[in-house]
Design an enzyme around this catalytic site. Structure first.
Site, PDB file in Angstrom:
ATOM      1  N   TYR A   4       0.851  -1.199   0.000  1.00 29.36           N
ATOM      2  CA  TYR A   4       0.000   0.000   0.000  1.00 29.36           C
ATOM      3  C   TYR A   4       0.890   1.255   0.000  1.00 29.36           C
ATOM      4  O   TYR A   4       0.667   2.203  -0.753  1.00 29.36           O
ATOM      5  CB  TYR A   4      -0.905  -0.063   1.227  1.00 29.36           C
ATOM      6  CG  TYR A   4      -1.681   1.180   1.569  1.00 29.36           C
ATOM      7  CD1 TYR A   4      -2.803   1.559   0.845  1.00 29.36           C
ATOM      8  CD2 TYR A   4      -1.289   1.979   2.646  1.00 29.36           C
ATOM      9  CE1 TYR A   4      -3.512   2.693   1.195  1.00 29.36           C
ATOM     10  CE2 TYR A   4      -1.999   3.106   3.000  1.00 29.36           C
ATOM     11  CZ  TYR A   4      -3.111   3.468   2.266  1.00 29.36           C
ATOM     12  OH  TYR A   4      -3.818   4.597   2.602  1.00 29.36           O
TER      13      TYR A   4
ATOM     14  N   LYS B 127       1.448   4.187  -2.919  1.00 26.58           N
ATOM     15  CA  LYS B 127       1.251   5.612  -2.613  1.00 26.58           C
ATOM     16  C   LYS B 127       2.483   6.416  -3.033  1.00 26.58           C
ATOM     17  O   LYS B 127       2.359   7.514  -3.580  1.00 26.58           O
ATOM     18  CB  LYS B 127       1.011   5.812  -1.110  1.00 26.58           C
ATOM     19  CG  LYS B 127      -0.361   5.380  -0.622  1.00 26.58           C
ATOM     20  CD  LYS B 127      -1.441   6.360  -1.007  1.00 26.58           C
ATOM     21  CE  LYS B 127      -2.768   6.066  -0.345  1.00 26.58           C
ATOM     22  NZ  LYS B 127      -3.915   6.676  -1.049  1.00 26.58           N
TER      23      LYS B 127
ATOM     24  N   ARG C 185       6.246   5.454  14.695  1.00 27.68           N
ATOM     25  CA  ARG C 185       6.111   6.529  13.705  1.00 27.68           C
ATOM     26  C   ARG C 185       6.420   7.841  14.407  1.00 27.68           C
ATOM     27  O   ARG C 185       6.001   8.048  15.559  1.00 27.68           O
ATOM     28  CB  ARG C 185       4.685   6.580  13.190  1.00 27.68           C
ATOM     29  CG  ARG C 185       4.223   5.325  12.453  1.00 27.68           C
ATOM     30  CD  ARG C 185       3.841   5.727  11.066  1.00 27.68           C
ATOM     31  NE  ARG C 185       3.343   4.664  10.239  1.00 27.68           N
ATOM     32  CZ  ARG C 185       4.079   4.091   9.287  1.00 27.68           C
ATOM     33  NH1 ARG C 185       5.324   4.447   9.104  1.00 27.68           N
ATOM     34  NH2 ARG C 185       3.545   3.179   8.503  1.00 27.68           N
TER      35      ARG C 185
HETATM   36  P1  NAD Z   1     -12.396   4.823   2.483  1.00 25.74           P
HETATM   37  O1  NAD Z   1     -12.179   3.394   2.096  1.00 25.74           O
HETATM   38  O2  NAD Z   1     -13.463   5.128   3.458  1.00 25.74           O
HETATM   39  O3  NAD Z   1     -12.622   5.715   1.183  1.00 25.74           O
HETATM   40  C1  NAD Z   1     -12.079   5.389  -0.075  1.00 25.74           C
HETATM   41  C2  NAD Z   1     -13.215   5.405  -1.069  1.00 25.74           C
HETATM   42  O4  NAD Z   1     -12.684   5.092  -2.375  1.00 25.74           O
HETATM   43  C3  NAD Z   1     -14.305   4.357  -0.751  1.00 25.74           C
HETATM   44  O5  NAD Z   1     -15.569   4.957  -0.594  1.00 25.74           O
HETATM   45  C4  NAD Z   1     -14.267   3.445  -1.961  1.00 25.74           C
HETATM   46  O6  NAD Z   1     -15.558   2.952  -2.350  1.00 25.74           O
HETATM   47  C5  NAD Z   1     -13.696   4.358  -3.031  1.00 25.74           C
HETATM   48  N1  NAD Z   1     -13.171   3.560  -4.152  1.00 25.74           N
HETATM   49  C6  NAD Z   1     -12.449   2.414  -4.070  1.00 25.74           C
HETATM   50  N2  NAD Z   1     -12.249   1.927  -5.302  1.00 25.74           N
HETATM   51  C7  NAD Z   1     -12.850   2.787  -6.172  1.00 25.74           C
HETATM   52  C8  NAD Z   1     -12.985   2.800  -7.581  1.00 25.74           C
HETATM   53  N3  NAD Z   1     -12.449   1.843  -8.345  1.00 25.74           N
HETATM   54  N4  NAD Z   1     -13.663   3.825  -8.149  1.00 25.74           N
HETATM   55  C9  NAD Z   1     -14.224   4.801  -7.375  1.00 25.74           C
HETATM   56  N5  NAD Z   1     -14.129   4.831  -6.031  1.00 25.74           N
HETATM   57  C10 NAD Z   1     -13.446   3.826  -5.438  1.00 25.74           C
HETATM   58  O7  NAD Z   1     -10.970   5.341   3.009  1.00 25.74           O
HETATM   59  P2  NAD Z   1     -10.589   6.726   3.714  1.00 25.74           P
HETATM   60  O8  NAD Z   1     -10.092   6.381   5.064  1.00 25.74           O
HETATM   61  O9  NAD Z   1     -11.659   7.723   3.539  1.00 25.74           O
HETATM   62  O10 NAD Z   1      -9.320   7.130   2.835  1.00 25.74           O
HETATM   63  C11 NAD Z   1      -9.362   8.140   1.832  1.00 25.74           C
HETATM   64  C12 NAD Z   1      -7.973   8.282   1.222  1.00 25.74           C
HETATM   65  O11 NAD Z   1      -7.034   8.632   2.243  1.00 25.74           O
HETATM   66  C13 NAD Z   1      -7.439   7.008   0.583  1.00 25.74           C
HETATM   67  O12 NAD Z   1      -6.715   7.344  -0.560  1.00 25.74           O
HETATM   68  C14 NAD Z   1      -6.513   6.449   1.638  1.00 25.74           C
HETATM   69  O13 NAD Z   1      -5.525   5.627   1.082  1.00 25.74           O
HETATM   70  C15 NAD Z   1      -5.942   7.715   2.233  1.00 25.74           C
HETATM   71  N6  NAD Z   1      -5.442   7.541   3.600  1.00 25.74           N
HETATM   72  C16 NAD Z   1      -6.319   7.272   4.619  1.00 25.74           C
HETATM   73  C17 NAD Z   1      -5.823   7.122   5.907  1.00 25.74           C
HETATM   74  C18 NAD Z   1      -6.735   6.849   7.072  1.00 25.74           C
HETATM   75  O14 NAD Z   1      -6.242   6.778   8.215  1.00 25.74           O
HETATM   76  N7  NAD Z   1      -8.038   6.699   6.886  1.00 25.74           N
HETATM   77  C19 NAD Z   1      -4.447   7.222   6.159  1.00 25.74           C
HETATM   78  C20 NAD Z   1      -3.599   7.473   5.096  1.00 25.74           C
HETATM   79  C21 NAD Z   1      -4.101   7.651   3.816  1.00 25.74           C
END
Ligand code: NAD
Length: 339
Positions: A163, A167, A297
């Protein structure tokens, strides 16, 4: 009125970001492969599209058509020929350690496709500002007492999981497109975000949500199981603080990746005790083997702080809000199953 596209608007952070942009007075289109599970969208339009497909990326970025899966809030929709002022790319196939440790191929393939196609079409269609949601998972593991790493110290790269590698690659792709097309690219490396209206069960939930759920489900005087030995060190960022940081960064001149998270470093054991204290229950904690990720971290936050951003919520305050929401979901599930 500025126009923003939020990719991943059906997810946890994307859903909160839509609300923030509406408060800031934007016209917002949300896009996701699924609707938001926990709250009606606040977006002016919401499109159900799979963003791995390049045609769907173009469709998401095109204004002035009448796409399917649409919801209007009564605002006039922008007409043909207009572009988005800002695109926020948060769509990703992701979850907590339990998910990313077993779904390596899905994480690498799906996220690379989404990120490559979105940034390519946004740049080609003349989007002036593009945000990419990266993660502190791009960094290597650290010793508990190591001094904080700055953004540049992501290299030489040694992320702990696939992952994080994806990124890091997607950051580089976004920056390359920014240079080629003169698109302002802003990148935040999020640090463990938590809050209400996020996944709390099913295998994709992250540690704070999983612990809140276990505590909410436990009987007073009982016990819960937690993966690892409780000594892993993290910063947990409340979602309202995170979306404020995303917005501040997007409006800024800050180029290159920016760490986005608070300063309150805690062990997983301290996180667990905070949740238990908020619940008011007396519970025993059993640490059991499970996927835990890196040990420690610690990151510098000077860049995000240079924008005047500071977290508004302590861990205790954020957990109080998150626990209350998850306890409600647990209670609602109980009510559904019992006659
Ligand atoms: P989340 O899983 O709730 O949201 C991600 C969304 O992307 C989901 O609703 C999912 O349905 C959508 N998605 C997945 N595949 C898709 C596709 N093919 N087409 C369209 N939509 C699609 O996750 P989140 O926690 O809201 O994370 C949002 C972003 O932040 C992500 O990129 C994640 O990697 C990044 N991030 C999150 C965290 C955290 O702690 N939550 C930490 C670091 C990075």
């Amino acid at each position: 009125m500025k126009r923003a596209l939020v990719c991943g608007a059906g997810g946890f952070i994307g859903g909160h970001l839509v609300k923030k942009l509406k408060r800031e007075g934007y016209w917002v289109r949300g896009v996701d492969i699924k609707p938001h599970e926990f709250a009606p969208t606040q977006a002016d339009e919401f499109l159900l599209l799979d963003l791995r497909d390049p045609e769907n990326c173009r469709r998401a970025l095109t204004l002035g058509q009448d796409p399917i899966g649409l919801r209007r809030n009564g605002e006039p929709a922008p007409g043909p020929g207009q572009t988005f002022d800002e695109v926020y790319q948060l769509a990703a196939d992701m979850g907590g350690m339990g998910f990313i440790s077993v779904a390596e191929c899905e994480v690498l393939r799906n996220n690379a496709l989404i990120n490559l196609n979105m940034v390519h079409h946004a740049a080609e269609m003349g989007v002036p500002r593009y945000f990419f949601s990266s993660s502190v998972c791009i960094y290597r593991d650290m010793a508990p007492d190591e001094p904080p790493l700055s953004e540049d110290e992501a290299y030489p790269a040694q992320p702990d999981n696939e992952y994080g590698w994806e990124k890091l690659y997607a950051e580089r792709v976004a920056m390359a497109y920014g240079r080629r097309y003169g698109m302002a690219v802003r990148i935040a490396r999020f640090e463990n975000c938590y809050g209400p209206e996020g996944t709390w069960q099913g295998g994709r939930e992250k540690a704070p949500a999983a612990i809140c759920r276990k505590v909410a489900q436990a009987e007073d005087g009982g016990a819960i199981e937690v993966w690892g030995d409780g000594t892993a060190i993290r910063v947990f960022t409340y979602v309202d603080d995170l979306v404020d940081g995303i917005y501040a960064l997007m409006q800024s001149d800050l180029e290159g990746p920016v760490n986005l998270g608070g300063e309150e470093r805690v062990t997983v054991a301290e996180l667990v005790q905070t949740v238990i204290a908020v619940s008011g229950k007396r519970l025993q904690v059993r640490y059991v083997p499970g996927p835990v990720g890196v040990h420690a971290r610690n990151f510098r936050k000077d860049r995000i702080r240079s924008l005047g951003w500071e977290p508004r919520y302590t861990l205790r305050e954020g957990i109080a809000r998150t626990y209350a929401w998850i306890a409600e979901q647990v209670e609602a599930t109980r009510t559904q199953v019992s006659p």
